[in-house]
Design a protein around this motif. Structure first.
Motif, PDB file in Angstrom:
ATOM      1  N   GLY A  16      38.681  -3.758  -3.283  1.00 16.15           N
ATOM      2  CA  GLY A  16      38.296  -4.984  -2.598  1.00 16.15           C
ATOM      3  C   GLY A  16      37.268  -5.757  -3.384  1.00 16.15           C
ATOM      4  O   GLY A  16      36.529  -5.212  -4.207  1.00 16.15           O
ATOM      5  N   ARG A  17      37.239  -7.033  -3.140  1.00 19.86           N
ATOM      6  CA  ARG A  17      36.289  -7.920  -3.798  1.00 19.86           C
ATOM      7  C   ARG A  17      34.869  -7.498  -3.470  1.00 19.86           C
ATOM      8  O   ARG A  17      34.553  -7.197  -2.329  1.00 19.86           O
ATOM      9  CB  ARG A  17      36.520  -9.320  -3.269  1.00 19.86           C
ATOM     10  CG  ARG A  17      36.547 -10.380  -4.333  1.00 19.86           C
ATOM     11  CD  ARG A  17      36.814 -11.703  -3.687  1.00 19.86           C
ATOM     12  NE  ARG A  17      35.863 -12.652  -4.231  1.00 19.86           N
ATOM     13  CZ  ARG A  17      36.228 -13.750  -4.874  1.00 19.86           C
ATOM     14  NH1 ARG A  17      37.483 -14.056  -4.987  1.00 19.86           N
ATOM     15  NH2 ARG A  17      35.319 -14.551  -5.361  1.00 19.86           N
ATOM     16  N   GLU A  38      39.232  -9.161   0.699  1.00 20.21           N
ATOM     17  CA  GLU A  38      40.157  -9.692  -0.297  1.00 20.21           C
ATOM     18  C   GLU A  38      40.329  -8.669  -1.428  1.00 20.21           C
ATOM     19  O   GLU A  38      39.381  -7.999  -1.809  1.00 20.21           O
ATOM     20  CB  GLU A  38      39.562 -10.979  -0.856  1.00 20.21           C
ATOM     21  CG  GLU A  38      40.582 -11.921  -1.424  1.00 20.21           C
ATOM     22  CD  GLU A  38      39.900 -13.151  -2.000  1.00 20.21           C
ATOM     23  OE1 GLU A  38      40.375 -13.623  -3.034  1.00 20.21           O
ATOM     24  OE2 GLU A  38      38.903 -13.615  -1.418  1.00 20.21           O
ATOM     25  N   THR A  39      41.524  -8.575  -1.944  1.00 21.44           N
ATOM     26  CA  THR A  39      41.788  -7.580  -2.981  1.00 21.44           C
ATOM     27  C   THR A  39      41.506  -8.157  -4.358  1.00 21.44           C
ATOM     28  O   THR A  39      42.031  -9.207  -4.717  1.00 21.44           O
ATOM     29  CB  THR A  39      43.254  -7.117  -2.912  1.00 21.44           C
ATOM     30  OG1 THR A  39      43.486  -6.628  -1.601  1.00 21.44           O
ATOM     31  CG2 THR A  39      43.522  -6.020  -3.908  1.00 21.44           C
ATOM     32  N   THR A  58      48.161  -6.088 -10.413  1.00 17.95           N
ATOM     33  CA  THR A  58      47.690  -7.459 -10.261  1.00 17.95           C
ATOM     34  C   THR A  58      46.165  -7.502 -10.219  1.00 17.95           C
ATOM     35  O   THR A  58      45.509  -6.559  -9.791  1.00 17.95           O
ATOM     36  CB  THR A  58      48.217  -8.134  -8.970  1.00 17.95           C
ATOM     37  OG1 THR A  58      47.870  -7.311  -7.860  1.00 17.95           O
ATOM     38  CG2 THR A  58      49.720  -8.323  -8.996  1.00 17.95           C
ATOM     39  N   ALA A  70      44.712  -4.543  -7.829  1.00 22.09           N
ATOM     40  CA  ALA A  70      45.691  -3.700  -7.153  1.00 22.09           C
ATOM     41  C   ALA A  70      46.650  -3.080  -8.159  1.00 22.09           C
ATOM     42  O   ALA A  70      47.188  -3.766  -9.030  1.00 22.09           O
ATOM     43  CB  ALA A  70      46.465  -4.520  -6.130  1.00 22.09           C
ATOM     44  N   THR A  75      35.584 -10.260 -11.628  1.00 23.58           N
ATOM     45  CA  THR A  75      35.833  -8.831 -11.774  1.00 23.58           C
ATOM     46  C   THR A  75      35.425  -8.350 -13.162  1.00 23.58           C
ATOM     47  O   THR A  75      35.733  -8.987 -14.162  1.00 23.58           O
ATOM     48  CB  THR A  75      37.327  -8.543 -11.546  1.00 23.58           C
ATOM     49  OG1 THR A  75      37.676  -8.998 -10.247  1.00 23.58           O
ATOM     50  CG2 THR A  75      37.622  -7.058 -11.644  1.00 23.58           C
ATOM     51  N   GLU A  81      43.768   0.139  -4.603  1.00 16.52           N
ATOM     52  CA  GLU A  81      43.369  -1.221  -4.254  1.00 16.52           C
ATOM     53  C   GLU A  81      41.869  -1.283  -4.217  1.00 16.52           C
ATOM     54  O   GLU A  81      41.223  -0.424  -3.626  1.00 16.52           O
ATOM     55  CB  GLU A  81      43.934  -1.600  -2.882  1.00 16.52           C
ATOM     56  CG  GLU A  81      45.180  -2.433  -2.983  1.00 16.52           C
ATOM     57  CD  GLU A  81      45.576  -3.049  -1.651  1.00 16.52           C
ATOM     58  OE1 GLU A  81      44.677  -3.556  -0.956  1.00 16.52           O
ATOM     59  OE2 GLU A  81      46.766  -3.004  -1.344  1.00 16.52           O
ATOM     60  N   ASP A 121      50.064  -0.739  -7.976  1.00 19.67           N
ATOM     61  CA  ASP A 121      51.034  -0.236  -7.016  1.00 19.67           C
ATOM     62  C   ASP A 121      52.025   0.660  -7.756  1.00 19.67           C
ATOM     63  O   ASP A 121      52.865   0.162  -8.500  1.00 19.67           O
ATOM     64  CB  ASP A 121      51.730  -1.444  -6.363  1.00 19.67           C
ATOM     65  CG  ASP A 121      52.752  -0.997  -5.326  1.00 19.67           C
ATOM     66  OD1 ASP A 121      52.686   0.165  -4.888  1.00 19.67           O
ATOM     67  OD2 ASP A 121      53.623  -1.825  -4.982  1.00 19.67           O
ATOM     68  N   GLY A 152      45.430 -11.091  -7.417  1.00 25.06           N
ATOM     69  CA  GLY A 152      46.757 -11.521  -6.981  1.00 25.06           C
ATOM     70  C   GLY A 152      47.641 -12.087  -8.080  1.00 25.06           C
ATOM     71  O   GLY A 152      48.725 -12.592  -7.812  1.00 25.06           O
ATOM     72  N   SER A 202      48.445   4.318  -7.464  1.00 26.31           N
ATOM     73  CA  SER A 202      48.264   3.228  -6.505  1.00 26.31           C
ATOM     74  C   SER A 202      46.798   3.145  -6.127  1.00 26.31           C
ATOM     75  O   SER A 202      46.189   4.158  -5.788  1.00 26.31           O
ATOM     76  CB  SER A 202      49.098   3.468  -5.245  1.00 26.31           C
ATOM     77  OG  SER A 202      50.467   3.377  -5.556  1.00 26.31           O
ATOM     78  N   THR A 218      32.987  -7.804  -8.474  1.00 25.55           N
ATOM     79  CA  THR A 218      33.720  -6.555  -8.330  1.00 25.55           C
ATOM     80  C   THR A 218      33.579  -5.797  -9.645  1.00 25.55           C
ATOM     81  O   THR A 218      33.817  -6.366 -10.706  1.00 25.55           O
ATOM     82  CB  THR A 218      35.217  -6.843  -8.104  1.00 25.55           C
ATOM     83  OG1 THR A 218      35.327  -7.817  -7.077  1.00 25.55           O
ATOM     84  CG2 THR A 218      35.965  -5.585  -7.739  1.00 25.55           C
TER      85      THR A 218
END
Lengths: 300, 260
Positions: free
Chosen positions: A28-29, A2-3, A62, A6, A149, A26, A8, A65, A24, A180
């Motif tokens: 992950g958790r 899971e992210t 984000t 992120a 996070t 990403e 972008d 999300g 950019s 995270t």
């Protein structure tokens, strides 16, 4: 995976300066990622965008999300900012108690103080704390949040050696709890022991991204050292050779070749040692403009 | 959370010796001094006894500084120190923050009101009806709202070095012009016209009328409410403009710093 975070193609300009340039990334958790870069590389701007304190000029950011401000308001992300201050006139425990009340799933105040190494200083007033103690208190404010996070912008600034060791121990506890963690630093030695991924930033872009060992190798040169009698000539070795006090040092991208050629020669060498590239050197190599090594290091 | 923040805001004021000296001890001391110097004369018909008039003036004087100092200099300092930046990274809104601050400003205004009146009762034998005490306290307490809002305004507009002297200067000037030092009966007509527009005078007048047995005057309430509304509107305006600008300037400084 899971992210958790992120970015972008996120870009942030301040006047004529592009602090973050189409970044950019990403994360992950549950991973612990180091954001490594010199001053002005864009670390704090990245943190600012992730907390919704800065609005990107282009691109998307984000957290879990969601738009960053929403993630902050929902208590999903907590940050230790570089230039933030504390409220004077209250004690460490009172201030951590305040932060605790802002989050949906906080840690107990005592536990956060313990993690930050402030148990004995719970009753100390904020304005009577030293720089290192204030820095720990800022960490306690993040730790107590119990947020999924955590962003830490140069968290060990103002800490002494002992303080830094304790800090990383506490942070590894948080990482072990599945949080995270993204921390920005320019202390290279902190990266290898504490991160499972390193993102090197230079001029607002990703200069390299990979696990710490990989970055080390991608960026720098290994060092081969040995003793030899001064009157014996060396075979041709790939790399930069230097002699000093009976020791020969070869800085090279191909340590295996150096050793092979040395072994095949007639030189009466002794005390051979091979050390991996130093992170400092890798870092310099990676962040220097147009370095071919930097290209090589884009492992993702 | 807002409640706890409010509690901390009050606590840090009560721990501040400067607050205790200026907003609690000073008005009590001045009351005793002035009431002893001028409080001997028997009241003229239709006028308040001097001990009562000075009580109300000094209660207002202390309460005003409580409300103003809890907001203005504090906010300016927090803006500069980065505490507000820290809060922006936490799940707390500007509204919650200002609510806690203003509520704390009102709360720390209360000790001066209660203690000056208490001193008047004990030391100068001041007696009012129970309803008068109740209405007096409540009305004067709520009447400190414009000063808390003025403090917020000061705290948002000026830096930490200027905030204290500016707050104190405004406080002193408005207290003198508002008839807290010199009874308004002794003010010249033009000065009295100025005084009538000031929240300091209106706060005291609110108290004087209640102490004289009248209900709170509409004009007093209206002027205090107008100041509150004006300052609140101005605060919202400045806050809105600042939030728009903050994103650009503050970050600009951060980015420009390493470059030079």
């Amino acid at each position: 995976m899971e992210t958790a975070i992120a970015l972008d193609r996120a870009t942030k300009r301040f006047g004529g300066i592009t602090a973050v340039d189409g970044l950019s990334l990403e994360i992950g958790r549950g991973s612990t990622v180091a954001l490594l870069g010199a001053n002005g590389a864009g670390k704090s701007t990245t943190v600012g965008m992730l907390m919704g304190l800065l609005q990107p000029d282009a691109g998307r950011v984000t957290v879990a999300g969601r738009p960053p401000r929403q993630a902050v308001a929902e208590g999903r992300i907590a940050a230790m900012l570089q230039d933030s201050g504390l409220m004077p006139g209250v004690t460490a425990a009172e201030l951590v108690g305040l932060a605790r009340r802002m989050y949906p799933a906080p840690l107990p105040t005592a536990e956060a103080l313990e993690l930050a190494g402030l148990r004995e200083l719970a009753g100390r007033r904020v304005e009577r704390m030293s720089g290192g103690q204030a820095q720990r208190l800022k960490f306690a404010l993040v730790a107590v949040a119990g947020a999924q996070t955590m962003l830490l912008d140069e968290p060990t600034r103002a800490l002494d050696v002992q303080g830094r060791r304790e800090f990383w121990a506490a942070m590894r506890n948080c990482a072990a709890a599945g949080r995270t963690i993204l921390f920005a630093t320019h202390y290279l030695d902190e990266v290898e022991e504490n991160a499972d991924r390193v993102v090197v930033l230079a001029r607002g872009r990703v200069a390299a991204d990979g696990d710490p060992a990989r970055i080390r190798e991608a960026g720098g040169r290994a060092v081969v050292r040995f003793r030899r009698p001064a009157d014996e000539a060396l075979p041709a070795l790939p790399g930069e050779v230097a002699d000093e006090r009976g020791w020969t040092t070869v800085r090279t991208c191909a340590p295996d070749d150096v050793v092979r050629r040395l072994a095949a020669s007639d030189v009466a060498w002794s005390d051979l040692r091979v050390s991996p590239p130093s992170l400092d050197e890798s870092f310099l190599a990676l962040t220097t403009t147009a370095s071919p090594l930097a290209e090589e290091a884009r492992v993702r | 959370m807002t409640l706890y923040l409010f509690r901390l805001e009050c606590l840090r004021m009560l721990r501040d010796p400067r607050y205790l000296a200026l907003a609690v001890v000073a008005p009590i001391g001045f009351y005793l001094l002035f009431a002893s110097l001028f409080g001997g004369a028997p009241a003229q018909p239709g006028e308040l006894r001097d001990t009562v008039e000075i009580m109300v003036a000094m209660a207002a004087y202390g309460a005003i500084w409580g409300a103003l100092s809890a907001t203005g200099p504090r906010l300016a300092h927090e803006r500069a120190s980065g505490w507000l930046d820290q809060l922006r990274a936490m799940p707390v809104t500007a509204r919650q923050l200002l609510t806690a601050k203003i509520a704390a400003g009102l709360t720390v205004a209360l000790p001066a009101l209660v203690l000056v009146c208490g001193t008047a009762v004990v030391a100068k034998d001041v007696r009012l009806e129970a309803w008068q005490w109740a209405v007096l306290m409540l009305a004067m307490w709520l009447g400190t709202l414009p000063f808390a809002l003025l403090g917020v305004m000061v705290g948002m507009l000026v830096g930490p070095e200027a905030a204290f002297p500016l707050s104190y200067g405004l406080y002193m000037a408005a207290s003198a012009l508002g008839g807290l030092w010199v009874p308004p009966a002794h003010l010249s007509a033009p000065l009295l016209d100025v005084a009538r527009t000031l929240p300091t005078y209106r706060l005291a007048d609110l108290g004087w009328r209640i102490a004289a047995g009248h209900p709170p005057a509409v004009a007093d309430v209206a002027v205090l409410a107008a100041w509150s509304a004006g300052l609140a509107a101005l605060t919202v305006l400045v806050q809105g403009r600042r939030q728009g600008r903050l994103r650009r300037t503050r970050a600009g400084i951060a980015a420009a710093a390493p470059v030079g």
